[in-house]
Design an enzyme around this catalytic site. Sequence first.
Site, PDB file in Angstrom:
ATOM      1  N   CYS A 171       0.870  -1.182   0.000  1.00 21.83           N
ATOM      2  CA  CYS A 171       0.000   0.000   0.000  1.00 21.83           C
ATOM      3  C   CYS A 171       0.898   1.219   0.000  1.00 21.83           C
ATOM      4  O   CYS A 171       1.710   1.393   0.920  1.00 21.83           O
ATOM      5  CB  CYS A 171      -0.919   0.016   1.213  1.00 21.83           C
ATOM      6  N   CYS A 192      -0.224   4.635  -6.458  1.00 20.48           N
ATOM      7  CA  CYS A 192      -1.368   4.066  -5.737  1.00 20.48           C
ATOM      8  C   CYS A 192      -1.621   2.693  -6.338  1.00 20.48           C
ATOM      9  O   CYS A 192      -1.643   2.545  -7.567  1.00 20.48           O
ATOM     10  CB  CYS A 192      -2.602   4.954  -5.878  1.00 20.48           C
TER      11      CYS A 192
END
Length: 243
Positions: free
Chosen positions: A84, A197
């Site tokens: 992440c 992302c």
Amino acid sequence: MENFFSILGGMGTMATESFVRLINHRTKATKDQEYLNYVLFNHATVPDRTAYILDRSEENPMPFLLDDIEKQNLLRPNFIVLTCNTAHYFFEELQAATDIPILHMPREAANELVRQHTTGRVAILGTEGSMKAGIYEREVKNLGFETVIPDTALQEKINYLIYHEIKESDHLNQELYYEILEEAVERLNCEKVILGCTELSLMNEFAEDNHYPVIDAQSILADRTIERALAERNEALDTVSEK
């Protein structure tokens, strides 16, 4: 199990699935035993990282992530992969909580700019949280590159793609994705575009005829993960053969 690594994911789950798919597909294997050993922590209930970065009254993800690190300390993998981007806001504290090395996805993506002999401006696309925290901007600037951060209008499109289209609707909106990339390259005049992302990386995995100059952070992390895992496996085999 020996010679394994750990994946700390679930933020979000579909993006983590994409990462696992990448490492499995890219590992050159002709039989089961040639694939990589790993353990997956799909911690989907970690509170939203961007929500906390933008508003400290929101629930703090850090205790959840530290609990995961404590479990890693019990398992003793060779290294940990944090899939992440925005969670790298907590990277220093997480690494301080373990002697097990954690691969740094933004740093690996920034290093890829050097490998590709980048000379021009670099656009960074990601969540508002990662933009505010400068997670990528810091790493890229440290290597001497000029960074470009999306303006409000472009960031709103990115937010919509990440949260509404992908996370909420499980919809890979290729038209919006290419519109965002075109703005980054043409309007912002950037030579490279970092996909900072994992939802954007998921989008990129299934995008067709993508001719835009992207630096896909998750894809690069997958390659570095495979390289390290194979190197450590081979080192262990060499040690055994020498005995």
